[in-house]
Scaffold this motif. Structure first.
Motif, PDB file in Angstrom:
ATOM      1  N   ALA A 253       0.833  -1.204   0.000  1.00 37.76           N
ATOM      2  CA  ALA A 253       0.000   0.000   0.000  1.00 37.76           C
ATOM      3  C   ALA A 253       0.866   1.252   0.000  1.00 37.76           C
ATOM      4  O   ALA A 253       1.882   1.324   0.687  1.00 37.76           O
ATOM      5  N   ALA A 254       0.449   2.236  -0.801  1.00 37.98           N
ATOM      6  CA  ALA A 254       1.090   3.554  -0.819  1.00 37.98           C
ATOM      7  C   ALA A 254       0.002   4.586  -1.068  1.00 37.98           C
ATOM      8  O   ALA A 254      -0.912   4.352  -1.869  1.00 37.98           O
ATOM      9  N   VAL A 255       0.089   5.722  -0.364  1.00 37.53           N
ATOM     10  CA  VAL A 255      -0.917   6.769  -0.522  1.00 37.53           C
ATOM     11  C   VAL A 255      -0.231   8.128  -0.557  1.00 37.53           C
ATOM     12  O   VAL A 255       0.896   8.296  -0.084  1.00 37.53           O
ATOM     13  N   SER A 256      -0.940   9.108  -1.122  1.00 40.67           N
ATOM     14  CA  SER A 256      -0.509  10.506  -1.118  1.00 40.67           C
ATOM     15  C   SER A 256      -1.678  11.354  -0.645  1.00 40.67           C
ATOM     16  O   SER A 256      -2.827  11.114  -1.040  1.00 40.67           O
ATOM     17  N   ALA A 257      -1.387  12.351   0.200  1.00 46.27           N
ATOM     18  CA  ALA A 257      -2.436  13.239   0.703  1.00 46.27           C
ATOM     19  C   ALA A 257      -1.816  14.547   1.150  1.00 46.27           C
ATOM     20  O   ALA A 257      -0.874  14.548   1.956  1.00 46.27           O
ATOM     21  N   ASP A 258      -2.321  15.657   0.609  1.00 42.55           N
ATOM     22  CA  ASP A 258      -1.850  16.994   1.002  1.00 42.55           C
ATOM     23  C   ASP A 258      -0.339  17.125   0.901  1.00 42.55           C
ATOM     24  O   ASP A 258       0.304  17.767   1.745  1.00 42.55           O
ATOM     25  N   GLY A 259       0.240  16.528  -0.115  1.00 40.00           N
ATOM     26  CA  GLY A 259       1.677  16.613  -0.327  1.00 40.00           C
ATOM     27  C   GLY A 259       2.496  15.554   0.386  1.00 40.00           C
ATOM     28  O   GLY A 259       3.674  15.380   0.101  1.00 40.00           O
ATOM     29  N   TRP A 260       1.891  14.841   1.337  1.00 35.28           N
ATOM     30  CA  TRP A 260       2.570  13.753   2.033  1.00 35.28           C
ATOM     31  C   TRP A 260       2.563  12.497   1.171  1.00 35.28           C
ATOM     32  O   TRP A 260       1.612  12.225   0.438  1.00 35.28           O
ATOM     33  N   GLN A 261       3.630  11.707   1.264  1.00 34.91           N
ATOM     34  CA  GLN A 261       3.659  10.366   0.714  1.00 34.91           C
ATOM     35  C   GLN A 261       3.821   9.382   1.864  1.00 34.91           C
ATOM     36  O   GLN A 261       4.571   9.643   2.814  1.00 34.91           O
ATOM     37  N   ALA A 262       3.136   8.259   1.779  1.00 36.94           N
ATOM     38  CA  ALA A 262       3.259   7.222   2.803  1.00 36.94           C
ATOM     39  C   ALA A 262       3.273   5.866   2.128  1.00 36.94           C
ATOM     40  O   ALA A 262       2.551   5.632   1.149  1.00 36.94           O
ATOM     41  N   VAL A 263       4.101   4.982   2.640  1.00 38.73           N
ATOM     42  CA  VAL A 263       4.192   3.631   2.091  1.00 38.73           C
ATOM     43  C   VAL A 263       4.319   2.654   3.249  1.00 38.73           C
ATOM     44  O   VAL A 263       4.867   2.985   4.309  1.00 38.73           O
ATOM     45  N   ARG A 264       3.796   1.459   3.061  1.00 41.96           N
ATOM     46  CA  ARG A 264       3.801   0.440   4.111  1.00 41.96           C
ATOM     47  C   ARG A 264       4.768  -0.677   3.765  1.00 41.96           C
ATOM     48  O   ARG A 264       4.746  -1.226   2.656  1.00 41.96           O
ATOM     49  N   LEU A 265       5.605  -1.043   4.719  1.00 42.39           N
ATOM     50  CA  LEU A 265       6.475  -2.213   4.613  1.00 42.39           C
ATOM     51  C   LEU A 265       6.027  -3.203   5.694  1.00 42.39           C
ATOM     52  O   LEU A 265       6.262  -2.977   6.882  1.00 42.39           O
ATOM     53  N   TYR A 276       6.658   7.851   6.323  1.00 39.46           N
ATOM     54  CA  TYR A 276       5.983   9.086   5.936  1.00 39.46           C
ATOM     55  C   TYR A 276       7.013  10.088   5.415  1.00 39.46           C
ATOM     56  O   TYR A 276       7.955  10.456   6.124  1.00 39.46           O
ATOM     57  N   LEU A 277       6.806  10.575   4.202  1.00 44.50           N
ATOM     58  CA  LEU A 277       7.681  11.591   3.605  1.00 44.50           C
ATOM     59  C   LEU A 277       6.904  12.904   3.533  1.00 44.50           C
ATOM     60  O   LEU A 277       5.898  13.001   2.829  1.00 44.50           O
ATOM     61  N   PRO A 278       7.346  13.943   4.276  1.00 39.92           N
ATOM     62  CA  PRO A 278       6.594  15.201   4.324  1.00 39.92           C
ATOM     63  C   PRO A 278       6.622  15.938   2.987  1.00 39.92           C
ATOM     64  O   PRO A 278       7.497  15.713   2.140  1.00 39.92           O
ATOM     65  N   PRO A 279       5.690  16.872   2.781  1.00 38.15           N
ATOM     66  CA  PRO A 279       5.687  17.685   1.559  1.00 38.15           C
ATOM     67  C   PRO A 279       6.934  18.569   1.491  1.00 38.15           C
ATOM     68  O   PRO A 279       7.345  19.154   2.497  1.00 38.15           O
ATOM     69  N   GLU A 280       7.528  18.656   0.330  1.00 41.44           N
ATOM     70  CA  GLU A 280       8.679  19.549   0.165  1.00 41.44           C
ATOM     71  C   GLU A 280       8.246  20.992   0.412  1.00 41.44           C
ATOM     72  O   GLU A 280       7.173  21.418   0.007  1.00 41.44           O
ATOM     73  N   GLY A 281       9.100  21.748   1.103  1.00 37.08           N
ATOM     74  CA  GLY A 281       8.803  23.143   1.377  1.00 37.08           C
ATOM     75  C   GLY A 281       7.909  23.367   2.581  1.00 37.08           C
ATOM     76  O   GLY A 281       7.664  24.516   2.957  1.00 37.08           O
ATOM     77  N   SER A 282       7.430  22.284   3.215  1.00 32.17           N
ATOM     78  CA  SER A 282       6.558  22.445   4.385  1.00 32.17           C
ATOM     79  C   SER A 282       7.397  22.558   5.654  1.00 32.17           C
ATOM     80  O   SER A 282       8.611  22.324   5.652  1.00 32.17           O
ATOM     81  N   ALA A 283       6.728  22.915   6.764  1.00 28.96           N
ATOM     82  CA  ALA A 283       7.423  23.004   8.043  1.00 28.96           C
ATOM     83  C   ALA A 283       8.003  21.655   8.455  1.00 28.96           C
ATOM     84  O   ALA A 283       9.023  21.586   9.159  1.00 28.96           O
ATOM     85  N   ALA A 284       7.361  20.580   8.013  1.00 31.88           N
ATOM     86  CA  ALA A 284       7.817  19.236   8.383  1.00 31.88           C
ATOM     87  C   ALA A 284       8.908  18.701   7.459  1.00 31.88           C
ATOM     88  O   ALA A 284       9.470  17.638   7.735  1.00 31.88           O
ATOM     89  N   ALA A 285       9.226  19.425   6.380  1.00 34.08           N
ATOM     90  CA  ALA A 285      10.199  18.909   5.413  1.00 34.08           C
ATOM     91  C   ALA A 285      11.571  18.719   6.034  1.00 34.08           C
ATOM     92  O   ALA A 285      12.227  17.696   5.813  1.00 34.08           O
ATOM     93  N   ASP A 286      12.038  19.689   6.815  1.00 32.95           N
ATOM     94  CA  ASP A 286      13.333  19.580   7.482  1.00 32.95           C
ATOM     95  C   ASP A 286      13.219  18.978   8.872  1.00 32.95           C
ATOM     96  O   ASP A 286      14.178  18.408   9.400  1.00 32.95           O
ATOM     97  N   ASP A 287      12.039  19.125   9.481  1.00 39.17           N
ATOM     98  CA  ASP A 287      11.807  18.598  10.831  1.00 39.17           C
ATOM     99  C   ASP A 287      10.483  17.834  10.828  1.00 39.17           C
ATOM    100  O   ASP A 287       9.436  18.367  11.178  1.00 39.17           O
ATOM    101  N   PRO A 288      10.506  16.560  10.433  1.00 40.03           N
ATOM    102  CA  PRO A 288       9.258  15.800  10.304  1.00 40.03           C
ATOM    103  C   PRO A 288       8.433  15.714  11.584  1.00 40.03           C
ATOM    104  O   PRO A 288       7.219  15.514  11.523  1.00 40.03           O
ATOM    105  N   SER A 289       9.069  15.884  12.760  1.00 44.63           N
ATOM    106  CA  SER A 289       8.303  15.816  13.998  1.00 44.63           C
ATOM    107  C   SER A 289       7.353  16.995  14.157  1.00 44.63           C
ATOM    108  O   SER A 289       6.513  17.001  15.065  1.00 44.63           O
ATOM    109  N   ALA A 290       7.450  17.998  13.264  1.00 49.53           N
ATOM    110  CA  ALA A 290       6.496  19.104  13.277  1.00 49.53           C
ATOM    111  C   ALA A 290       5.122  18.677  12.779  1.00 49.53           C
ATOM    112  O   ALA A 290       4.155  19.429  12.879  1.00 49.53           O
ATOM    113  N   ALA A 291       5.031  17.457  12.250  1.00 51.43           N
ATOM    114  CA  ALA A 291       3.747  16.949  11.754  1.00 51.43           C
ATOM    115  C   ALA A 291       2.732  16.833  12.879  1.00 51.43           C
ATOM    116  O   ALA A 291       3.076  16.581  14.036  1.00 51.43           O
ATOM    117  N   GLU A 292       1.468  17.004  12.521  1.00 52.78           N
ATOM    118  CA  GLU A 292       0.402  16.808  13.494  1.00 52.78           C
ATOM    119  C   GLU A 292       0.172  15.305  13.692  1.00 52.78           C
ATOM    120  O   GLU A 292       0.158  14.544  12.719  1.00 52.78           O
TER     121      GLU A 292
END
Length: 416
Positions: A253-265, A276-292
């Motif tokens: 499974a792989a999904v995309s939502a609001d610029g995020w990419q997610a894949v399951r292993l 989880y790969l954050p959207p480029e240019g977002s607050a979470a791009a350099d610091d993923p822990s900023a994600a909600e």
């Protein structure tokens, strides 16, 4: 002692309670149970299950934000919540901060944590497997809980009974003033040696230490081909550097939502690693822990519902080790200084989580010990690709309950 988790990951939680000084010569007693039998709660009978799982996500992300390592941070949300839930059993009139932070109150919270721990018990196994040369094909996951009581202290019997009935926690008597043999033995045994010692500092004011441990060792359902591994670019603070990277094509499974990419292993059974790969240019791009937290939980839920597709995944190997001071987090939640007269007179003064996460072509090894102390005072790729070539998040999650067991932020894979 009770057993710990096994499967590429290990976590332990500890709550320390302050009181009188202990005798420096008294040896630790053998592990003993309170005169109460643990009653296992079924998932269907735990009304607050979803609220406690949501609170676990929130606590996990907040703990991740406390990390200060340049390479990244790994924590165990499930162990942190369990340790705090155990401590909350003795909160007395100071229960409000625990109720707010842990998603439920009283018996409903106890039942939910009980049911979540019982659900993980289907992965029961020997913690020593985490150190084996080959990871087990069937995931090994085991949790353990105990309370270490100072030999001069007398915690409330009702508190010990609730820990035994709700969490299966055993009781050990030890000298907490000058040594912590029982604490170290618990950490070492229940992490398969990945966390060899407890972070709790002996103190004459310690009266009890609550410990929770979880360890994981699991092979991927479909391993990466080592022949395809090699150095690939990864972005670290705006700079492209080369890091050891795995590559493989999977039906997953792989999904995309609001610029995020997610894949399951997936591992075997219902245990998975979601990336989880954050959207480029977002607050979470350099610091993923900023994600909600709700964003991450929502992505994993979307992966639960997504149909499998052929996906190319590039993932750096991971070798993270972090020690996270949780006191600021607990202070913000109002738990530091909360009334713990249901246990003893005291307040939380130490809160640390030590964790290890190792990910390679074969699978995952991880370990962590949470301690909360209280004292008196170039091929043609498939169309769908997830290339984790910049900071990202990884969660190890039980899809039966949605409970996040391990959560990591990978900032610089070179550090391992």
């Amino acid at each position: 002692m009770t057993g710990a988790v096994v499967a590429g990951a290990v976590v332990g939680g500890t709550a320390v309670l302050g009181g009188c000084a202990a005798s420096p010569t008294a040896p630790p007693s053998a592990t003993a149970r309170a005169d109460v039998t643990r009653v296992t709660v079924r998932l269907d009978d735990a009304d607050a299950l979803d609220d406690v799982v949501a609170a676990t996500w929130a606590l996990g992300v907040e703990a991740l934000r406390e990390g200060e390592d340049d390479d990244g941070t790994v924590v165990s949300p499930s162990s942190l919540l369990t340790a705090l839930a155990m401590l909350g059993e003795g909160a007395g009139d100071g229960h409000a901060p625990f109720d707010a932070a842990l998603g439920a109150v009283g018996d409903e919270r106890t039942d939910a944590v009980n049911a979540l721990l019982a659900a993980l018990a289907r992965y029961e196994g020997d913690p020593a497997l985490v150190a084996a040369d080959k990871l087990p094909v069937v995931p090994m996951l085991h949790t353990a809980q105990q309370i270490v009581v100072d030999d001069d202290a007398t915690p409330q019997r009702a508190f010990l009974d609730r820990l035994a009935a709700g969490y299966g926690a055993g009781v050990v008597v030890d000298d907490l003033a000058t040594r912590s043999d029982a604490l170290d033995e618990f950490a070492r045994t229940h992490t398969g040696g990945l966390v060899p010692t407890s972070p709790i500092t002996p103190d004459p004011n310690l009266v009890a230490v609550l410990q929770d441990a979880v360890v994981l060792a699991a092979a991927w359902k479909t391993p990466f081909d080592v022949a395809l591994s090699g150095d690939q670019p990864f972005t670290v603070v705006g700079e492209r550097v080369l890091v050891p990277t795995m590559e493989g094509e999977f039906d997953t499974a792989a999904v995309s939502a609001d610029g995020w990419q997610a894949v399951r292993l997936p591992y075997r059974d219902d245990l998975v690693a979601d990336l989880y790969l954050p959207p480029e240019g977002s607050a979470a791009a350099d610091d993923p822990s900023a994600a909600e937290p709700t964003t991450l939980a929502g992505l994993s839920t979307a992966l639960d519902d997504a149909a499998a597709d052929r996906v190319l995944v590039r993932l750096p190997t991971i070798d993270l080790e972090s020690t996270t001071d949780l006191m600021t987090l607990l202070a913000g939640l109002g738990i530091v200084g909360a009334d713990l007269t249901g246990v003893v007179e005291g307040s939380a003064v130490q809160a640390v989580q030590q964790a290890v996460l190792q990910v390679d072509e074969e699978g995952t090894r991880a370990a962590a010990v949470t301690s909360v102390g209280v004292t008196e005072s170039l091929r043609m790729p498939p169309p769908n690709q997830v290339v984790l070539d910049r900071p990202f998040l990884m969660v190890v999650r039980d899809t039966t309950t949605g409970w996040p067991v391990f959560l990591a932020e990978v900032l610089d894979p070179r550090a391992g």
